[in-house]
Design a protein around this motif. Structure first.
Motif, PDB file in Angstrom:
ATOM      1  N   GLU A 140     -62.920 -58.129  24.477  1.00 37.99           N
ATOM      2  CA  GLU A 140     -63.587 -59.225  25.172  1.00 37.99           C
ATOM      3  C   GLU A 140     -65.071 -59.331  24.831  1.00 37.99           C
ATOM      4  OE1 GLU A 140     -62.840 -58.858  29.333  1.00 37.99           O
ATOM      5  OE2 GLU A 140     -60.947 -59.948  29.199  1.00 37.99           O
ATOM      6  N   THR A 141     -65.705 -58.181  24.567  1.00 40.85           N
ATOM      7  CA  THR A 141     -67.133 -58.195  24.255  1.00 40.85           C
ATOM      8  C   THR A 141     -67.392 -58.718  22.851  1.00 40.85           C
ATOM      9  OG1 THR A 141     -67.491 -56.294  25.699  1.00 40.85           O
ATOM     10  CG2 THR A 141     -69.217 -56.779  24.104  1.00 40.85           C
ATOM     11  N   ASP A 142     -66.555 -58.333  21.909  1.00 39.60           N
ATOM     12  CA  ASP A 142     -66.834 -58.577  20.497  1.00 39.60           C
ATOM     13  C   ASP A 142     -66.136 -59.793  19.913  1.00 39.60           C
ATOM     14  OD1 ASP A 142     -68.496 -56.371  20.378  1.00 39.60           O
ATOM     15  OD2 ASP A 142     -66.876 -55.003  19.855  1.00 39.60           O
ATOM     16  N   ASN A 143     -65.008 -60.201  20.491  1.00 36.17           N
ATOM     17  CA  ASN A 143     -64.234 -61.256  19.846  1.00 36.17           C
ATOM     18  C   ASN A 143     -64.959 -62.599  19.771  1.00 36.17           C
ATOM     19  OD1 ASN A 143     -61.653 -61.856  18.514  1.00 36.17           O
ATOM     20  ND2 ASN A 143     -61.425 -63.333  20.189  1.00 36.17           N
ATOM     21  N   PRO A 144     -65.639 -63.055  20.840  1.00 40.29           N
ATOM     22  CA  PRO A 144     -66.338 -64.341  20.710  1.00 40.29           C
ATOM     23  C   PRO A 144     -67.318 -64.362  19.545  1.00 40.29           C
ATOM     24  CG  PRO A 144     -66.223 -63.690  23.012  1.00 40.29           C
ATOM     25  CD  PRO A 144     -65.741 -62.521  22.205  1.00 40.29           C
ATOM     26  N   PHE A 145     -68.092 -63.294  19.379  1.00 41.57           N
ATOM     27  CA  PHE A 145     -69.049 -63.255  18.265  1.00 41.57           C
ATOM     28  C   PHE A 145     -68.324 -63.192  16.927  1.00 41.57           C
ATOM     29  CE2 PHE A 145     -71.701 -60.973  15.225  1.00 41.57           C
ATOM     30  CZ  PHE A 145     -72.826 -61.787  15.211  1.00 41.57           C
ATOM     31  N   TYR A 146     -67.278 -62.378  16.873  1.00 41.03           N
ATOM     32  CA  TYR A 146     -66.524 -62.238  15.621  1.00 41.03           C
ATOM     33  C   TYR A 146     -65.939 -63.582  15.197  1.00 41.03           C
ATOM     34  CZ  TYR A 146     -62.811 -60.844  12.390  1.00 41.03           C
ATOM     35  OH  TYR A 146     -61.986 -60.743  11.292  1.00 41.03           O
ATOM     36  N   GLN A 147     -65.286 -64.300  16.128  1.00 44.00           N
ATOM     37  CA  GLN A 147     -64.618 -65.557  15.781  1.00 44.00           C
ATOM     38  C   GLN A 147     -65.621 -66.682  15.529  1.00 44.00           C
ATOM     39  OE1 GLN A 147     -61.527 -65.395  15.151  1.00 44.00           O
ATOM     40  NE2 GLN A 147     -60.886 -63.557  16.256  1.00 44.00           N
ATOM     41  N   ASP A 148     -66.651 -66.777  16.382  1.00 41.20           N
ATOM     42  CA  ASP A 148     -67.542 -67.941  16.327  1.00 41.20           C
ATOM     43  C   ASP A 148     -68.635 -67.818  15.279  1.00 41.20           C
ATOM     44  OD1 ASP A 148     -66.041 -68.947  18.379  1.00 41.20           O
ATOM     45  OD2 ASP A 148     -67.456 -68.398  19.961  1.00 41.20           O
ATOM     46  N   PRO A 163     -75.694 -58.394  22.297  1.00 39.23           N
ATOM     47  CA  PRO A 163     -75.238 -57.089  22.801  1.00 39.23           C
ATOM     48  C   PRO A 163     -75.135 -56.095  21.649  1.00 39.23           C
ATOM     49  CG  PRO A 163     -73.866 -58.868  23.661  1.00 39.23           C
ATOM     50  CD  PRO A 163     -74.762 -59.487  22.623  1.00 39.23           C
ATOM     51  N   LYS A 164     -75.273 -54.830  21.952  1.00 35.85           N
ATOM     52  CA  LYS A 164     -75.338 -53.808  20.907  1.00 35.85           C
ATOM     53  C   LYS A 164     -74.172 -53.887  19.930  1.00 35.85           C
ATOM     54  CE  LYS A 164     -75.539 -48.810  20.108  1.00 35.85           C
ATOM     55  NZ  LYS A 164     -75.544 -47.475  20.726  1.00 35.85           N
ATOM     56  N   SER A 165     -72.946 -54.016  20.434  1.00 35.90           N
ATOM     57  CA  SER A 165     -71.784 -54.007  19.546  1.00 35.90           C
ATOM     58  C   SER A 165     -71.756 -55.265  18.676  1.00 35.90           C
ATOM     59  CB  SER A 165     -70.490 -53.868  20.351  1.00 35.90           C
ATOM     60  OG  SER A 165     -70.375 -54.906  21.297  1.00 35.90           O
ATOM     61  N   ASN A 166     -72.166 -56.420  19.241  1.00 31.11           N
ATOM     62  CA  ASN A 166     -72.254 -57.640  18.428  1.00 31.11           C
ATOM     63  C   ASN A 166     -73.296 -57.478  17.329  1.00 31.11           C
ATOM     64  OD1 ASN A 166     -71.654 -60.322  20.864  1.00 31.11           O
ATOM     65  ND2 ASN A 166     -70.449 -58.536  20.335  1.00 31.11           N
ATOM     66  N   ARG A 167     -74.386 -56.827  17.683  1.00 33.37           N
ATOM     67  CA  ARG A 167     -75.452 -56.601  16.703  1.00 33.37           C
ATOM     68  C   ARG A 167     -74.953 -55.705  15.574  1.00 33.37           C
ATOM     69  NH1 ARG A 167     -78.891 -55.446  20.297  1.00 33.37           N
ATOM     70  NH2 ARG A 167     -79.093 -53.198  20.017  1.00 33.37           N
ATOM     71  N   LEU A 168     -74.159 -54.693  15.927  1.00 35.60           N
ATOM     72  CA  LEU A 168     -73.585 -53.818  14.896  1.00 35.60           C
ATOM     73  C   LEU A 168     -72.627 -54.582  13.992  1.00 35.60           C
ATOM     74  CD1 LEU A 168     -72.929 -50.545  16.951  1.00 35.60           C
ATOM     75  CD2 LEU A 168     -74.545 -50.816  15.061  1.00 35.60           C
ATOM     76  N   LEU A 169     -71.847 -55.497  14.551  1.00 31.33           N
ATOM     77  CA  LEU A 169     -70.953 -56.317  13.731  1.00 31.33           C
ATOM     78  C   LEU A 169     -71.756 -57.134  12.721  1.00 31.33           C
ATOM     79  CD1 LEU A 169     -68.518 -57.589  16.517  1.00 31.33           C
ATOM     80  CD2 LEU A 169     -67.869 -56.094  14.623  1.00 31.33           C
ATOM     81  N   TRP A 170     -72.853 -57.732  13.186  1.00 28.17           N
ATOM     82  CA  TRP A 170     -73.683 -58.540  12.310  1.00 28.17           C
ATOM     83  C   TRP A 170     -74.369 -57.675  11.246  1.00 28.17           C
ATOM     84  CZ3 TRP A 170     -74.180 -62.927  10.205  1.00 28.17           C
ATOM     85  CH2 TRP A 170     -75.382 -63.342   9.632  1.00 28.17           C
ATOM     86  N   GLN A 171     -74.851 -56.511  11.655  1.00 28.38           N
ATOM     87  CA  GLN A 171     -75.498 -55.605  10.705  1.00 28.38           C
ATOM     88  C   GLN A 171     -74.503 -55.097   9.663  1.00 28.38           C
ATOM     89  OE1 GLN A 171     -77.152 -52.712  13.385  1.00 28.38           O
ATOM     90  NE2 GLN A 171     -78.950 -53.970  13.889  1.00 28.38           N
TER      91      GLN A 171
END
Length: 573
Positions: A140-148, A163-171
């Protein structure tokens, strides 16, 4: 392991995994994305090595999935970090191909390559609705950022506020884009760039795919599988099970808030240990390997989920405080701090159920009783674990009975609690004999333990408090750690190794005096000992004014053992 437990186990490439028409979903409340540059770099180096060895393969470890609502949907029980990272790497390749097309480099072909790779590794559009269906759904935390953002190859407006985990996905996406740009042979070459993903990554990275039937099967696999890359923890499994029982969204949100606070307090790594000690207040035997099954048996609906959570919340702060003498719990109970320091120095935890029970029974009305119990378990731990090195498995059943008696008010005083703990209290004669032969290395963390023991003995012997944490003394080895040959006249070389870390060979000295003593001869050392402010050290000069031998070491240690029996003693009255 029966087929009912493990439906299917096989080796599978990343291409077979992601290109088989299956959709993979991370359960909503599984942990957030947490990989960082250390893991990305390891993966990238493995991929670079494979490029040079086209007939070689690299195993990514076990991927544990569970059948969901249809044959095409699978829950990722273990492996989400690796699946997310490889999907982001695929997106980085696709984005790089798009960049080449925008630069006019083989534009039509590179756009077509990007489209085909997206269809194969990321998802494809429904021909009727034109809605893109992603093969991977994160939590729930990461999927919106991953998909959008990532799937759409859109840059977030301000990555720093993510959020930290979204930032890690982007990095992670940026990291692989940069690494792809560093490879000179594919910087401007869409064919080689495509081949990196469709051949090296897709075909040479292998997983052990394990498909299981349900949560219990997943836990069995987790407990028995010993493969590189297995990331799922007992905490993850317990969390997933508890959240699966709560169906109402408002309850899920409340549970998520409270769960996160609980985990922040006790930490994910120590949660299974905390849960086990919590259960040991009530149950006589709780094995780590059965935690998940035990919770499944005891917690079967939302009411029981929240009841368990409430019970855990009431003990979480104390559990955290038991590992930290500077915790806020001890601000108004400063007399507890020395015993908390001792228990951490001894590396013991088994007493937690008794301390849970004592805290609930006597705080805040009678804190002295709690401190008495704290001192009691510290002395028991020192005698049983540090000096006599007895089997730690003997402790938990006794602590369980004592905790149960305190909670039920059957043990109404510390003296009554001690009677229950007496079976694990090493008697004086055994403790004294074991202490008389005790040897502890002064290297690493053990050095603090040695200084603690000597400081406690010094306090008793001199009548003045010697705090092991603040006293400026350092540890002096009477027979040096690296003796010169002249020591052989008093101490045969064959006895050096056995003697140097014996307690009878150790004492306290201020640092300047210790430096002067160093590897000096005993006759030089003894003059320094006579002038010491530490009574234990002065005593050496009286005991051995001219020489230091194994016989004198033994005699001194027997005297220290006699003192130790008085220092670490519980008076039953």
């Amino acid at each position: 392991m029966s087929r009912a437990t493990m439906l299917n186990t096989r080796t599978i490439s990343f291409l077979e995994l992601i290109g088989n028409g299956k959709r993979y979903r991370v359960p909503p409340y599984q942990r957030d994305y947490s990989w960082s540059e250390e893991q990305w770099e390891d993966l990238w180096n493995d991929i670079l090595a494979l490029r040079q060895q086209t007939n070689e393969y690299h195993y990514m470890g076990a991927l544990v999935v569970q059948e969901a609502s249809s044959d095409h949907d699978l829950l990722i029980i273990d492996g989400q970090q690796r699946m997310a990272t490889l999907s982001i790497l695929a997106l980085a390749v696709i984005d790089r191909l798009g960049d080449l097309a925008k630069q006019g480099i083989d534009a039509d072909d590179n756009r077509e390559r990007a489209k085909e790779l997206r269809n194969r590794f990321i998802g494809e559009r429904d021909p009727a609705s034109l809605i893109e269906s992603s093969r991977l759904t994160l939590n729930e935390t990461d999927n919106p950022f991953y998909q959008d953002y990532l799937v759409q190859l859109r840059k977030p407006i301000n990555p720093r506020i993510l959020p930290k985990s979204n930032r890690l996905l982007w990095q992670c996406f940026q990291y692989f884009k940069e690494r792809l740009g560093d490879l000179s042979d594919i910087q401007q070459n869409g064919i080689e760039l495509t081949r990196l993903l469709s051949e090296t990554i897709a075909r040479q990275l292998l997983f052990i795919l394990i498909t299981v039937a349900d949560d219990l099967s997943a836990y069995t696999v987790f407990e028995t599988l010993n493969a590189r890359g297995l990331e799922l923890t007992t905490t993850d499994l317990l969390k997933n099970y508890l959240f699966s029982l709560v169906k109402v969204k408002a309850d899920q949100e409340a549970l998520q808030r409270r769960w996160q606070k609980l985990i922040d307090t006790v930490t994910p790594e120590r949660f299974p240990e905390f849960l086990r000690y919590h259960l040991l207040c009530e149950l006589p035997k709780v094995r780590s390997q059965r935690l998940f099954k035990l919770i499944r048996e005891r917690v079967r609906d939302p009411i029981e989920v929240f009841a368990l959570l409430t019970a855990l919340e009431s003990r979480a702060e104390l559990f955290a405080a038991l590992s930290d003498p500077n915790h806020g719990f001890w601000i108004e109970l400063s007399e507890a701090r020395p015993y908390i320091r001792e228990l951490n120095l001894f590396h013991v935890r088994q007493m937690a159920p008794v301390l849970f029970a004592a805290w609930e029974r006597w705080m805040p009305d009678n804190p002295a009783n709690f401190v008495s119990i704290l001192r009691m378990v510290s002395i028991i731990s020192f005698r049983h674990t540090v000096v006599s090195t007895l089997n730690p498995n003997e402790l938990e059943p006794v602590y369980h009975e004592a905790a149960k008696a305190i909670i039920s008010h059957q043990a109404k005083t510390p003296a009554a609690v001690f009677e229950l703990l007496r079976p694990i209290y090493v008697p004086d004669h055994k403790f004294e004999n074991d202490f008389a032969t005790l040897a502890i290395s002064t290297n690493g963390q053990r050095k603090k333990l040695v200084k603690y023991i000597l400081a406690m003995l010094e306090s008793y012997r001199s009548g003045r408090h010697c705090d092991p944490d603040t006293d400026p003394a350092s540890i002096e080895h009477i027979l040096p750690e690296n003796p010169s040959q002249e020591w052989e006249q008093m101490f045969p070389q064959s006895q050096w190794e056995a003697a140097v870390y014996r307690l009878g060979n150790l004492t306290l000295l201020h640092a300047p005096a210790n430096r002067r003593a160093g590897n000096a001869s005993y006759r030089e050392k003894v003059d320094i000992y006579r002038q010491s402010t530490y009574q234990l050290t002065k005593d050496i000069a009286e005991l051995a004014p001219e020489e230091w031998t194994m016989e004198l070491l033994e005699r001194r240690q027997r005297e220290l053992a006699r003192i130790a029996t008085a220092v670490w003693r519980i008076d039953a009255g």
